[in-house]
Design a protein around this motif. Structure first.
Motif, PDB file in Angstrom:
ATOM      1  N   PRO A   1      61.594   2.988 -19.751  1.00  0.00           N
ATOM      2  CA  PRO A   1      61.548   1.976 -18.210  1.00  0.00           C
ATOM      3  C   PRO A   1      60.498   2.655 -17.234  1.00  0.00           C
ATOM      4  N   ILE A   2      60.253   1.711 -15.987  1.00  0.00           N
ATOM      5  CA  ILE A   2      59.240   2.149 -14.888  1.00  0.00           C
ATOM      6  C   ILE A   2      60.264   1.351 -14.143  1.00  0.00           C
ATOM      7  N   SER A   3      59.624   1.944 -12.787  1.00  0.00           N
ATOM      8  CA  SER A   3      60.605   1.547 -11.293  1.00  0.00           C
ATOM      9  C   SER A   3      59.407  -0.077 -10.691  1.00  0.00           C
ATOM     10  N   VAL A   4      59.893  -0.418  -9.863  1.00  0.00           N
ATOM     11  CA  VAL A   4      58.932  -1.536  -9.603  1.00  0.00           C
ATOM     12  C   VAL A   4      59.783  -1.550  -8.116  1.00  0.00           C
ATOM     13  N   ASN A   5      57.863  -1.599  -7.737  1.00  0.00           N
ATOM     14  CA  ASN A   5      58.269  -1.888  -6.022  1.00  0.00           C
ATOM     15  C   ASN A   5      57.691  -3.468  -5.126  1.00  0.00           C
ATOM     16  N   LYS A   6      58.890  -3.982  -4.871  1.00  0.00           N
ATOM     17  CA  LYS A   6      59.080  -5.334  -4.434  1.00  0.00           C
ATOM     18  C   LYS A   6      58.363  -5.091  -2.754  1.00  0.00           C
ATOM     19  N   THR A   7      57.589  -4.332  -2.096  1.00  0.00           N
ATOM     20  CA  THR A   7      57.577  -4.321  -0.761  1.00  0.00           C
ATOM     21  C   THR A   7      56.227  -4.918  -0.847  1.00  0.00           C
ATOM     22  N   GLU A   8      56.342  -5.690   0.616  1.00  0.00           N
ATOM     23  CA  GLU A   8      55.349  -7.375   0.836  1.00  0.00           C
ATOM     24  C   GLU A   8      53.363  -5.606   1.155  1.00  0.00           C
ATOM     25  N   ILE A   9      52.729  -5.905   0.383  1.00  0.00           N
ATOM     26  CA  ILE A   9      51.245  -5.425   0.817  1.00  0.00           C
ATOM     27  C   ILE A   9      50.336  -6.534   0.525  1.00  0.00           C
ATOM     28  N   GLU A  10      49.253  -5.777   1.016  1.00  0.00           N
ATOM     29  CA  GLU A  10      47.862  -6.547   1.402  1.00  0.00           C
ATOM     30  C   GLU A  10      47.171  -7.015   0.096  1.00  0.00           C
ATOM     31  N   LEU A  11      46.808  -8.240  -0.426  1.00  0.00           N
ATOM     32  CA  LEU A  11      45.862  -8.170  -1.340  1.00  0.00           C
ATOM     33  C   LEU A  11      44.501  -7.461  -1.524  1.00  0.00           C
ATOM     34  N   ASP A  12      43.885  -7.136  -0.147  1.00  0.00           N
ATOM     35  CA  ASP A  12      42.642  -6.864   0.313  1.00  0.00           C
ATOM     36  C   ASP A  12      42.777  -5.271  -0.308  1.00  0.00           C
ATOM     37  N   TRP A  13      44.227  -4.527   0.160  1.00  0.00           N
ATOM     38  CA  TRP A  13      44.680  -3.273   0.026  1.00  0.00           C
ATOM     39  C   TRP A  13      44.665  -3.048  -1.822  1.00  0.00           C
ATOM     40  N   VAL A  14      44.975  -3.667  -1.943  1.00  0.00           N
ATOM     41  CA  VAL A  14      45.181  -3.167  -4.183  1.00  0.00           C
ATOM     42  C   VAL A  14      44.256  -3.668  -4.243  1.00  0.00           C
ATOM     43  N   GLU A  15      43.023  -4.530  -4.180  1.00  0.00           N
ATOM     44  CA  GLU A  15      42.273  -5.291  -4.599  1.00  0.00           C
ATOM     45  C   GLU A  15      41.070  -3.722  -4.641  1.00  0.00           C
ATOM     46  N   LYS A  16      40.799  -2.684  -4.108  1.00  0.00           N
ATOM     47  CA  LYS A  16      40.286  -1.614  -3.500  1.00  0.00           C
ATOM     48  C   LYS A  16      41.313  -0.014  -4.720  1.00  0.00           C
TER      49      LYS A  16
ATOM     50  N   ASP B   1      49.938 -20.665  -3.555  1.00  0.00           N
ATOM     51  CA  ASP B   1      50.369 -20.593  -2.325  1.00  0.00           C
ATOM     52  C   ASP B   1      51.082 -19.346  -2.758  1.00  0.00           C
ATOM     53  N   ARG B   2      51.441 -18.575  -3.731  1.00  0.00           N
ATOM     54  CA  ARG B   2      51.851 -17.348  -3.746  1.00  0.00           C
ATOM     55  C   ARG B   2      51.305 -15.748  -3.882  1.00  0.00           C
ATOM     56  N   GLN B   3      50.560 -15.644  -2.064  1.00  0.00           N
ATOM     57  CA  GLN B   3      49.819 -14.354  -2.725  1.00  0.00           C
ATOM     58  C   GLN B   3      49.207 -13.673  -1.994  1.00  0.00           C
ATOM     59  N   GLN B   4      51.252 -13.433  -1.723  1.00  0.00           N
ATOM     60  CA  GLN B   4      52.328 -12.138  -1.274  1.00  0.00           C
ATOM     61  C   GLN B   4      53.029 -11.906  -2.709  1.00  0.00           C
ATOM     62  N   HIS B   5      52.936 -12.203  -3.844  1.00  0.00           N
ATOM     63  CA  HIS B   5      53.203 -11.827  -4.947  1.00  0.00           C
ATOM     64  C   HIS B   5      52.425 -11.866  -5.863  1.00  0.00           C
ATOM     65  N   LEU B   6      51.214 -12.423  -5.617  1.00  0.00           N
ATOM     66  CA  LEU B   6      50.235 -11.805  -6.013  1.00  0.00           C
ATOM     67  C   LEU B   6      49.296 -10.460  -6.034  1.00  0.00           C
ATOM     68  N   ALA B   7      49.689 -10.325  -5.344  1.00  0.00           N
ATOM     69  CA  ALA B   7      49.235  -8.592  -4.735  1.00  0.00           C
ATOM     70  C   ALA B   7      50.097  -7.624  -5.091  1.00  0.00           C
ATOM     71  N   ILE B   8      52.094  -8.320  -5.264  1.00  0.00           N
ATOM     72  CA  ILE B   8      52.426  -7.350  -6.040  1.00  0.00           C
ATOM     73  C   ILE B   8      52.463  -6.857  -6.998  1.00  0.00           C
ATOM     74  N   PHE B   9      51.893  -8.070  -8.063  1.00  0.00           N
ATOM     75  CA  PHE B   9      51.662  -8.256  -9.155  1.00  0.00           C
ATOM     76  C   PHE B   9      50.788  -7.942  -9.789  1.00  0.00           C
ATOM     77  N   LEU B  10      49.847  -8.013  -8.937  1.00  0.00           N
ATOM     78  CA  LEU B  10      48.342  -6.883  -9.022  1.00  0.00           C
ATOM     79  C   LEU B  10      49.215  -5.962  -9.619  1.00  0.00           C
ATOM     80  N   ASN B  11      49.084  -4.981  -8.927  1.00  0.00           N
ATOM     81  CA  ASN B  11      49.614  -3.671  -8.648  1.00  0.00           C
ATOM     82  C   ASN B  11      50.629  -3.270  -9.097  1.00  0.00           C
ATOM     83  N   HIS B  12      51.688  -4.077  -9.552  1.00  0.00           N
ATOM     84  CA  HIS B  12      52.227  -3.093 -11.152  1.00  0.00           C
ATOM     85  C   HIS B  12      51.848  -3.581 -12.552  1.00  0.00           C
ATOM     86  N   MET B  13      51.434  -4.664 -12.522  1.00  0.00           N
ATOM     87  CA  MET B  13      50.871  -4.426 -13.885  1.00  0.00           C
ATOM     88  C   MET B  13      49.180  -4.160 -14.338  1.00  0.00           C
TER      89      MET B  13
END
Length: 413
Positions: free
Chosen positions: A157-172, A202-214
């Motif tokens: 089992p793992i946790s999930v972070n649904k907090t809004e984050i910036e895509l540019d930050w995740v990209e780094k 049109d889901r940029q915020q979801h994209l950032a969270i998705f990439l950071n988790h996956m």
């Protein structure tokens, strides 16, 4: 005096014989097909103990590795017409599966003496470890990595972070990931090569969270993977199924040899247990069986929406998804009928493992034609899907954590 001369002649004869054997060994290495049945081959490669032949093995385990590498059961025909791209699959091509051969010839350990057979064996092994490049430079070949574990030991089992984050930050983040969202384990050879196909608009915020988790989730499973974000351009209603068909085709173009299997993934669903393996399934696998917003209960037995996994062979045999479902709903049930028609069945992990968290989003308007379309699936699925897919490829951009495919799938009049 005569004995000494005789001994000298015997020594010279022995040296000549050794040189002859070494020369034959070199010829054997360079032109092995000529000496395929020669006594020298038997002499050089037969173990020095009681074994009479080498042992062929594919891994340290005796069980067969799943899956075999699949050969596409259909071919892609690309032609540009009226600024649009038509991609068609032919079902008449050879459908025989081929498996990647990772086997190595092995032999038993030999005693550490310096007998002539051992000397020749060591010389041959030294030669085989050297390769000549096109520019004539001699380099040492890298040893192949062992197969990754089928089930890594640290999953759970793992946790999930649904907090809004910036895509540019995740990209780094995640320097282990190669440009385009590609990853392969550094210390072992992955058993599965998987394309993650994500329909998007049109889901940029979801994209950032998705990439950071996956990415950390997938890396932990020791699979080779690539993430493909398939964005719909144009003015038509969202067509999830058609975008996944486009993602299937375009992702295959991006990888030499193609992918073995495909995970079709909604961007608002995040897995909660890393034992939910994103691997190649023996049967089409419904991954997101247990979702928090649905109280971790399966809505109905035949559901195949959210996140699903299929092999290359399975997806092409059912002719992909339908292209006709504009708006919300119906396309996943349509896929269930296709799967059933081709004599597959849906597989799932147990509900305690197939758990997902759903990100908040505005619900789309239901497709009013979905029930009418579903009533025709069993009769029309061979003529609606990959075989009739048409789209305009706008651009393909390889970002650090994903490959971004923008396409116009509006139907032409």
């Amino acid at each position: 005096m005569g004995a000494a001369a005789g001994g000298g002649r015997a020594a010279r004869a022995l040296r000549l014989l050794l040189l002859l054997v070494l020369a034959l060994a070199a010829v054997e290495y360079l032109f092995g097909s000529i000496l395929d049945a020669s006594p020298l081959r038997t002499y050089l490669y037969t173990p020095l103990h009681n074994a009479t032949q080498s042992t062929l093995r594919t891994s340290d385990k005796t069980s067969q590795v799943w899956p075999k590498k699949l050969t596409p059961s259909a071919t892609i025909e690309n032609s540009l017409k009226n600024s649009s791209q038509k991609v068609a699959f032919s079902n008449s091509t050879n459908k025989n599966n081929s498996s990647r051969d990772i086997s190595n010839m092995t032999r038993q350990n030999v005693s550490e003496d310096f007998s002539t057979p051992l000397l020749i064996t060591k010389i041959m092994e030294g030669i085989k470890n050297l390769v000549t490049t096109e520019d004539g430079e001699l380099k040492v070949s890298e040893p192949s990595l062992p197969l990754c574990d089928e089930m890594p030991s640290d999953l759970g089992p793992i946790s999930v972070n649904k907090t809004e984050i910036e895509l540019d930050w995740v990209e780094k983040r995640y320097p282990e990931v190669q440009v385009g969202g590609y990853y392969s384990p550094p210390n072992c050879t992955a058993r599965h090569k998987v394309a993650i196909i994500v329909p998007y608009r049109d889901r940029q915020q979801h994209l950032a969270i998705f990439l950071n988790h996956m990415h950390p989730f997938l890396m932990k499973q020791q699979i080779e993977y690539g993430i493909f974000i398939i964005e719909q351009e144009g003015t038509s209603d969202f067509n999830r199924a058609k975008l996944m068909n486009v993602g299937f085709v375009e992702s295959q173009k991006q990888k030499p040899g193609g992918w073995q299997c495909f995970i079709f993934h909604d961007i608002d669903l995040l897995p909660l247990d890393s034992r939910n393996l994103y691997s190649c399934p023996r049967q089409p696998r419904h991954m997101s069986a247990s979702i928090d917003k649905l109280k971790f209960k399966l809505p109905y037995e035949d559901i195949f929406g959210g996140v699903s996994a299929m092999t290359l062979e399975q997806f092409t045999k059912v002719n992909g998804f339908s292209n006709k479902y504009w708006g919300w709903g119906g396309e996943d049930d349509d896929m269930f009928y296709r799967i059933k028609k081709m004599n597959y069945h849906i597989a799932r992990y147990k509900m305690s493992i197939a758990r997902y968290a759903m990100l908040d989003h505005k619900k789309s308007a239901p497709n009013p034609k979905r029930y009418q379309l579903l009533s025709q699936t069993s009769k029309t699925f061979q003529k609606d899907g990959l075989s009739t897919l048409e789209y305009e490829l706008v651009r393909v951009t390889r970002r650090h954590l994903y490959t971004h495919v923008v396409t116009n799938i509006d139907e032409r009049s």
